[in-house]
Design an enzyme around this catalytic site. Structure first.
Site, short mmCIF file in Angstrom:
data_model
loop_
_atom_site.label_atom_id
_atom_site.label_comp_id
_atom_site.label_asym_id
_atom_site.label_seq_id
_atom_site.Cartn_x
_atom_site.Cartn_y
_atom_site.Cartn_z
NE ARG A 28 -4.08 -1.65 0.21
CZ ARG A 28 -5.44 -1.82 0.78
NH1 ARG A 28 -5.60 -1.15 1.60
NH2 ARG A 28 -6.08 -2.91 0.45
NE ARG A 32 -7.19 4.84 2.47
CZ ARG A 32 -8.16 3.99 3.11
NH1 ARG A 32 -9.26 4.36 3.41
NH2 ARG A 32 -7.58 2.96 3.26
NE ARG A 41 -9.66 8.89 -2.25
CZ ARG A 41 -10.15 8.43 -0.94
NH1 ARG A 41 -10.05 7.21 -0.96
NH2 ARG A 41 -10.37 9.23 0.13
CG ASP A 78 -8.81 -3.39 -4.53
OD1 ASP A 78 -8.17 -2.76 -3.69
OD2 ASP A 78 -9.56 -4.34 -4.45
CE1 TYR A 155 -12.90 -7.79 1.46
CE2 TYR A 155 -11.37 -9.59 0.78
CZ TYR A 155 -11.49 -8.61 1.49
OH TYR A 155 -10.88 -7.92 2.42
O1 CP3 Z 1 -0.18 -2.09 -2.34
C1 CP3 Z 1 -0.34 -1.05 -3.27
O2 CP3 Z 1 0.14 0.22 -3.12
C2 CP3 Z 1 -1.11 -1.40 -4.55
C3 CP3 Z 1 -2.48 -1.20 -4.62
C4 CP3 Z 1 -3.25 -2.07 -3.87
C5 CP3 Z 1 -4.56 -1.73 -3.31
N1 CP3 Z 1 -5.07 -2.84 -2.97
C6 CP3 Z 1 -5.07 -0.33 -3.33
C7 CP3 Z 1 -6.08 0.03 -2.50
C8 CP3 Z 1 -3.20 -3.65 -3.61
C9 CP3 Z 1 -2.00 -4.59 -3.75
C10 CP3 Z 1 -4.42 -3.77 -2.73
C11 CP3 Z 1 -4.52 -5.37 -2.31
C12 CP3 Z 1 -6.04 -5.57 -1.68
N2 CP3 Z 1 -7.14 -4.93 -1.95
C13 CP3 Z 1 -5.99 -6.66 -0.67
C14 CP3 Z 1 -4.86 -7.67 -0.37
C15 CP3 Z 1 -3.62 -6.98 0.53
C16 CP3 Z 1 -4.18 -6.95 1.73
O3 CP3 Z 1 -4.27 -5.42 2.16
O4 CP3 Z 1 -4.54 -7.57 2.53
C17 CP3 Z 1 -7.28 -6.71 -0.23
C18 CP3 Z 1 -8.10 -7.35 0.82
C19 CP3 Z 1 -8.02 -5.78 -0.97
C20 CP3 Z 1 -9.32 -5.53 -0.85
C21 CP3 Z 1 -9.62 -3.96 -0.37
N3 CP3 Z 1 -9.45 -2.74 -1.19
C22 CP3 Z 1 -10.22 -3.37 0.84
C23 CP3 Z 1 -10.86 -4.42 1.90
C24 CP3 Z 1 -10.16 -2.03 0.69
C25 CP3 Z 1 -10.82 -1.42 1.85
C26 CP3 Z 1 -9.88 -1.20 2.88
C27 CP3 Z 1 -9.36 0.23 2.80
O5 CP3 Z 1 -7.87 0.40 3.29
O6 CP3 Z 1 -9.59 1.28 2.66
C28 CP3 Z 1 -9.55 -1.76 -0.47
C29 CP3 Z 1 -9.37 -0.10 -0.92
C30 CP3 Z 1 -7.84 0.20 -1.17
N4 CP3 Z 1 -7.17 -0.77 -2.26
C31 CP3 Z 1 -7.39 1.46 -1.03
C32 CP3 Z 1 -6.03 1.41 -1.90
C33 CP3 Z 1 -5.12 2.38 -1.95
C34 CP3 Z 1 -7.91 2.52 -0.50
C35 CP3 Z 1 -9.11 3.20 -1.18
C36 CP3 Z 1 -9.05 4.64 -0.96
O7 CP3 Z 1 -8.32 5.33 -1.56
O8 CP3 Z 1 -10.05 5.05 -0.28
#
Ligand code: CP3
Length: 347
Positions: A28, A32, A41, A78, A155
């Site tokens: 990540r 944010r 964003r 994602d 999910y």
């Molecule tokens: O790592 C990186 O920077 C690359 C991008 C990336 C994102 N999600 C961007 C993201 C990667 C590799 C993921 C993987 C992901 N997404 C996983 C597996 C890794 C982990 O964290 O366990 C999972 C389970 C998801 C599903 C997901 N996406 C969830 C549960 C959420 C909401 C939780 C949160 O952090 O808000 C997301 C949203 C998400 N994916 C964000 C980002 C940067 C936040 C969204 C935002 O900007 O509001």
């Protein structure tokens, strides 16, 4: 390894080289906690619009590379885009996380689009990879990724994130054929999705099995190990030499032998196990990635410096890619990331 790739320390660690300073990137890392991410964003409108806008997705991927000089960039996308490409509706509730229409019946499983159709939705993601391939510095490795079938299925079955993956475990118990059928559909679609990322220019791929820890015993073998082994062997058949990182998060004892059983080149370790334990039990089989507690990115200070040094030292005798044990959180201080990198690189 080509002469040009000698600059890429991540590829060298993945090939088994023990480097004097471990290469580093962060789960990540585009997120944010960075003001420039929040600005881009906002420009895109929302998170999914950002994922599907190749110029802006490439821009947020590059932001942490410019700010910190990480050794790898991870494609901004994602794991839930693949189910969306298979036909489920996906949206993000502000402050809560992902929501999607569920797949829990034979009819809903049969109604998913055929695997060949996923690219219609996912083409913008491949375009992001092509832009990054052009714009990244020559020493920065580009990592593509997908969710592992089990984690993505949790999910799709629940329609949202869950603490204990209860709905997925319940379907597995009640209708094993539908559950296993969903895992198979995801396994085959994931191969095509990752393969297309590699054709567009991804140099490494990572498989995120964030909820692997809730699979026990034979279930762990059937739904974490077996799908990963199938995806990895098929990707390596299509792209000889492609390095692959597997992340069976919170697998505990399941980390032991995971690389051998699946063919992964590197196993990413979460911070629920100690680096010393992982060095003795997992790094013996090859490269590992991890595993600093992401809370240090919030709390900082001398404790961050000490903990970073301990992770570096514990893994110093084998191939290692420095990373956090899970993603950096939105409340992290960008200064702490700089301190972590300085500690790794200057000792
Ligand atoms: O790592 C990186 O920077 C690359 C991008 C990336 C994102 N999600 C961007 C993201 C990667 C590799 C993921 C993987 C992901 N997404 C996983 C597996 C890794 C982990 O964290 O366990 C999972 C389970 C998801 C599903 C997901 N996406 C969830 C549960 C959420 C909401 C939780 C949160 O952090 O808000 C997301 C949203 C998400 N994916 C964000 C980002 C940067 C936040 C969204 C935002 O900007 O509001």
């Amino acid at each position: 390894m080509t002469e040009q790739n000698r600059d890429k320390t991540i590829l060298r660690a993945l090939a088994g080289e023990v480097l004097p300073t471990p290469p580093v990137w962060m789960m990540r890392q585009a997120g944010r906690y960075l003001p420039e991410y929040r600005a881009t964003r906002a420009q895109a409108g929302d998170f999914l619009s950002l994922c599907y806008n190749p110029e802006l997705a490439a821009e947020v991927t590059l932001q942490p590379i410019r700010r910190y000089g990480f050794d790898a960039a991870i494609l901004f996308a994602d794991i839930l885009l693949l189910p969306q490409a298979l036909g489920v509706d996906l949206w993000f509730e502000t402050g809560e996380g992902p929501r999607m229409t569920t797949v829990t019946t034979p009819a809903e499983l049969a109604a998913l689009k055929p695997r060949a159709a996923i690219h219609d939705t996912l083409n913008p993601i491949y375009e992001t990879v092509r832009i990054l391939k052009r714009e990244l510095p020559s020493e920065t490795t580009l990592i593509g990724f997908a969710g592992a079938p089990w984690t993505v299925a949790t999910y799709m079955i629940a329609g949202r994130g869950t603490k204990d993956q209860g709905p997925a475990h319940a379907l597995k118990a009640a209708d094993r054929a539908t559950f296993a059928g969903l895992i198979d559909v995801l396994t085959e679609a994931t191969i095509d999705y990752l393969s297309a990322q590699v054709e567009a220019g991804a140099e490494v791929v990572k498989l995120f099995d964030s909820w692997a820890g809730s699979l026990k015993g034979a279930d762990f073998e059937d739904f974490a190990v077996a799908p990963a082994a199938r995806i990895i062997s098929e990707l390596k058949a299509r792209h000889p030499g492609l390095p692959i990182i597997a992340f069976p998060r919170e697998a505990g004892e399941g980390y032991i032998g995971f690389a051998k059983k699946t063919g992964a080149d590197c196993v990413a370790i979460d911070n629920s196990v100690s680096a010393d334990w992982a060095a003795a039990n997992v790094q013996v089989d090859g490269c590992v990635q991890g595993n600093l507690d992401p809370r240090h990115m919030v709390t900082g200070g001398e404790a961050l410096v000490q903990a970073t040094r301990e992770v570096v030292k514990a893994f110093s005798k084998g191939p290692h890619i420095f990373n956090l044990g899970h993603g950096i959180t939105p409340d992290a201080d960008p200064e702490n990331v700089a301190l972590m990198i300085e500690t790794i690189r200057k000792g």
